[in-house]
Write an enzyme that holds these catalytic residues in place. Structure first.
Site, PDB file in Angstrom:
ATOM      1  N   HIS A  83       5.477  -8.182 -31.731  1.00  0.00           N
ATOM      2  CA  HIS A  83       5.043  -8.691 -33.036  1.00  0.00           C
ATOM      3  C   HIS A  83       5.992  -9.793 -33.479  1.00  0.00           C
ATOM      4  O   HIS A  83       7.205  -9.679 -33.337  1.00  0.00           O
ATOM      5  CB  HIS A  83       5.033  -7.585 -34.093  1.00  0.00           C
ATOM      6  CG  HIS A  83       4.633  -8.081 -35.454  1.00  0.00           C
ATOM      7  ND1 HIS A  83       3.321  -8.211 -35.838  1.00  0.00           N
ATOM      8  CD2 HIS A  83       5.380  -8.516 -36.506  1.00  0.00           C
ATOM      9  CE1 HIS A  83       3.268  -8.681 -37.071  1.00  0.00           C
ATOM     10  NE2 HIS A  83       4.512  -8.884 -37.498  1.00  0.00           N
ATOM     11  N   ASP A 162      -3.179  -0.164 -45.135  1.00  0.00           N
ATOM     12  CA  ASP A 162      -2.449  -1.423 -45.053  1.00  0.00           C
ATOM     13  C   ASP A 162      -3.319  -2.612 -45.460  1.00  0.00           C
ATOM     14  O   ASP A 162      -2.803  -3.585 -46.022  1.00  0.00           O
ATOM     15  CB  ASP A 162      -1.918  -1.641 -43.627  1.00  0.00           C
ATOM     16  CG  ASP A 162      -1.143  -2.950 -43.518  1.00  0.00           C
ATOM     17  OD1 ASP A 162      -0.100  -3.071 -44.182  1.00  0.00           O
ATOM     18  OD2 ASP A 162      -1.595  -3.853 -42.791  1.00  0.00           O
ATOM     19  N   ARG A 169      -0.105  -7.321 -51.844  1.00  0.00           N
ATOM     20  CA  ARG A 169       1.247  -7.884 -51.751  1.00  0.00           C
ATOM     21  C   ARG A 169       1.205  -9.385 -51.916  1.00  0.00           C
ATOM     22  O   ARG A 169       2.048  -9.975 -52.612  1.00  0.00           O
ATOM     23  CB  ARG A 169       1.883  -7.532 -50.401  1.00  0.00           C
ATOM     24  CG  ARG A 169       2.433  -6.112 -50.317  1.00  0.00           C
ATOM     25  CD  ARG A 169       2.802  -5.764 -48.885  1.00  0.00           C
ATOM     26  NE  ARG A 169       3.737  -6.716 -48.334  1.00  0.00           N
ATOM     27  CZ  ARG A 169       3.790  -7.028 -47.031  1.00  0.00           C
ATOM     28  NH1 ARG A 169       2.951  -6.491 -46.177  1.00  0.00           N
ATOM     29  NH2 ARG A 169       4.692  -7.885 -46.602  1.00  0.00           N
ATOM     30  N   SER A 184       4.228  -2.182 -43.309  1.00  0.00           N
ATOM     31  CA  SER A 184       3.025  -2.859 -42.826  1.00  0.00           C
ATOM     32  C   SER A 184       3.054  -3.068 -41.318  1.00  0.00           C
ATOM     33  O   SER A 184       2.103  -2.742 -40.607  1.00  0.00           O
ATOM     34  CB  SER A 184       2.871  -4.203 -43.547  1.00  0.00           C
ATOM     35  OG  SER A 184       1.736  -4.897 -43.083  1.00  0.00           O
ATOM     36  N   LYS A 188       1.160  -0.239 -38.238  1.00  0.00           N
ATOM     37  CA  LYS A 188       0.107  -0.702 -37.316  1.00  0.00           C
ATOM     38  C   LYS A 188       0.535  -0.524 -35.869  1.00  0.00           C
ATOM     39  O   LYS A 188      -0.265  -0.106 -35.028  1.00  0.00           O
ATOM     40  CB  LYS A 188      -0.242  -2.163 -37.610  1.00  0.00           C
ATOM     41  CG  LYS A 188      -0.952  -2.372 -38.946  1.00  0.00           C
ATOM     42  CD  LYS A 188      -1.574  -3.738 -39.045  1.00  0.00           C
ATOM     43  CE  LYS A 188      -0.579  -4.837 -39.252  1.00  0.00           C
ATOM     44  NZ  LYS A 188      -0.078  -4.920 -40.648  1.00  0.00           N
TER      45      LYS A 188
END
Length: 446
Positions: A83, A162, A169, A184, A188
């Site tokens: 990520h 989320d 957010r 968040s 995931k």
């Protein structure tokens, strides 16, 4: 007994610590819409202002992860993912996922779309004719079985809480909260059922965090929570001032990613792919050291194995076989299958000297206004808009030399846009310039 959400908000607002039950109730209220949007926004602001302890952050992440389906894979699979916190020209996922698959890993890469100046992996892939980012859970499993990697959007059943919190957010200016970012991202990735995860946490002018210390603080939070959830998690801190590679946009970045997969990508892109991939192979237990992992990823890029996996993934996700084959052919002009912009404008270097900087944020902001990005979720973008950098940082250039080519569909660039682009290029008199590595630091699992 009904949950008193105003009391929970007040507790956090006043600096108190929420219990596991409090946090679970809040997340379930978000998922079921039992809590009002205004109350969710108030809780987000309280968290942003007062922060969360490590235990609260872990509890929030777990509750979010368990708000929907959690993937379960065959025991023999080594399931890994990466990520990135977002950047300019960041097409790393496109060559990295197939390179990892070529090493024998399974990579269920669930990616996002671009927002503001940062590009989105899904948007880039959708510039390829036929590519389908929406895949069911069963389709994801089949693609992993057959190919080894896929790059898809978030399913309806994965971490539904989320989706609500992420949108609010942004609306409540609480994006920068480290506990909320951690919850968040890691919720995931935890729901993906991963064995190992590497995080590319960026810092610099074109990143969410501008300095190394702030990025390190976020990385430590992500790594700590990821490991406590049972996912072997590490992070790489990388510089995000100038764009990654030479291309920024959607279609143009796909073409550059294909060059990387053909073993001839730009040095900084290749460095990030091999560093992130090698680190992931190491912490997952696939190999014995970071260096051997980097060597294995490099080999898969050079010998064509990663390219074959990418081609197979394209076909598995809807791209016609002849198009996928042609795109991955060594002799192909990659642009021939992409939507082309109506106009190309080239800008010139204003003076002799060394290229000291190329401001990625300034460049991305101009491309965003030309249609390459979106200001709100769901907004359409123009995949053909983009930029090609024709000079490198550290390169000596001459006045009048072309330094950038802009692909656009507006009739011409405005005076203001031209000025912003020229300001992004910083020329100095020194002919000795040390080029910094993209990778600044590794954060290791404890």
């Amino acid at each position: 007994m009904p949950v008193n959400f105003p009391e929970l908000i007040k507790l956090k607002r006043d600096g108190g610590e929420l219990s596991l039950a409090d946090i679970h109730a809040f997340v379930q209220g978000v998922k079921s819409a039992d809590i009002q949007e205004s109350q969710i926004g108030a809780m987000l602001m309280a968290i942003w202002q007062k922060g969360m302890s490590d235990e609260e952050t872990l509890a929030l992440t777990k509750a979010m992860m368990n708000s929907g389906e959690v993937f379960v894979w065959p025991e023999e699979w080594l399931v890994v993912d990466k990520h990135s916190t977002g950047g300019v020209g960041d097409k790393v996922s496109l060559p990295l996922a197939p390179a990892l698959a070529a090493c024998g890993c399974k990579v269920p890469m669930i990616s996002g779309r671009g927002l503001a100046h940062t590009g989105g992996t899904l948007d880039k892939l959708e510039s390829i004719p036929g590519f389908e980012v929406n895949q069911s859970v069963e389709q994801v499993k089949q693609i992993l079985q057959d190919v080894g990697c896929c790059i898809v959007g978030q399913t309806e059943t994965l971490v539904p809480a989320d989706r609500v919190l992420y949108a609010l957010r942004d609306a409540t200016s609480t994006v920068e909260s480290i506990p909320l970012i951690t919850g968040s991202i890691i919720s995931k990735k935890g729901a993906e059922g991963l064995s190992a995860l590497v995080l590319d946490v960026k810092f610099g002018r074109a990143a969410l965090y501008k300095d190394l210390d702030s990025a390190r603080h976020l990385a430590q939070s992500l790594v700590t929570v990821g490991n406590r959830l049972g996912v072997k998690t590490g992070a790489v801190l990388s510089r995000m001032d100038a764009p990654i590679g030479r291309c920024v946009g959607n279609a143009v970045e796909v073409c550059e990613a294909l060059e990387c997969l053909k073993g001839r990508g730009p040095d900084d892109l290749t460095e990030l792919v091999t560093a992130l991939g090698g680190y992931l192979l190491w912490i997952s237990g696939h190999c014995h050291s970071l260096e051997t992992g980097k060597i294995e990823i490099t080999q898969k890029l050079k010998n064509g194995d990663a390219l074959k996996k990418f081609q197979a993934m394209l076909v598995a996700q809807g791209v016609p076989a002849d198009v996928a084959h042609s795109l991955c052919s060594d002799a192909t002009n990659n642009f021939q299958y992409m939507k082309k912009a109506a106009h190309q404008t080239e800008l010139k270097v204003p003076q002799d000297g060394t290229v000291l900087e190329i401001d990625g944020l300034a460049l991305a902001q101009v491309l965003h206004k030309l249609g390459a990005g979106r200001t709100k979720s769901g907004e359409k973008i123009d995949h053909s808009v983009g930029a090609e950098l024709l000079v490198d940082i550290g390169q000596w250039v001459m006045k009048g030399q072309t330094w950038i080519r802009i692909h656009h569909n507006s009739t011409e660039l405005s005076t203001h846009q031209r000025s912003d682009l020229q300001t992004a290029l910083v020329i100095g008199s020194s002919n000795r310039y040390k080029i910094e590595s993209r990778v600044a630091e590794f954060i290791y699992p404890k």
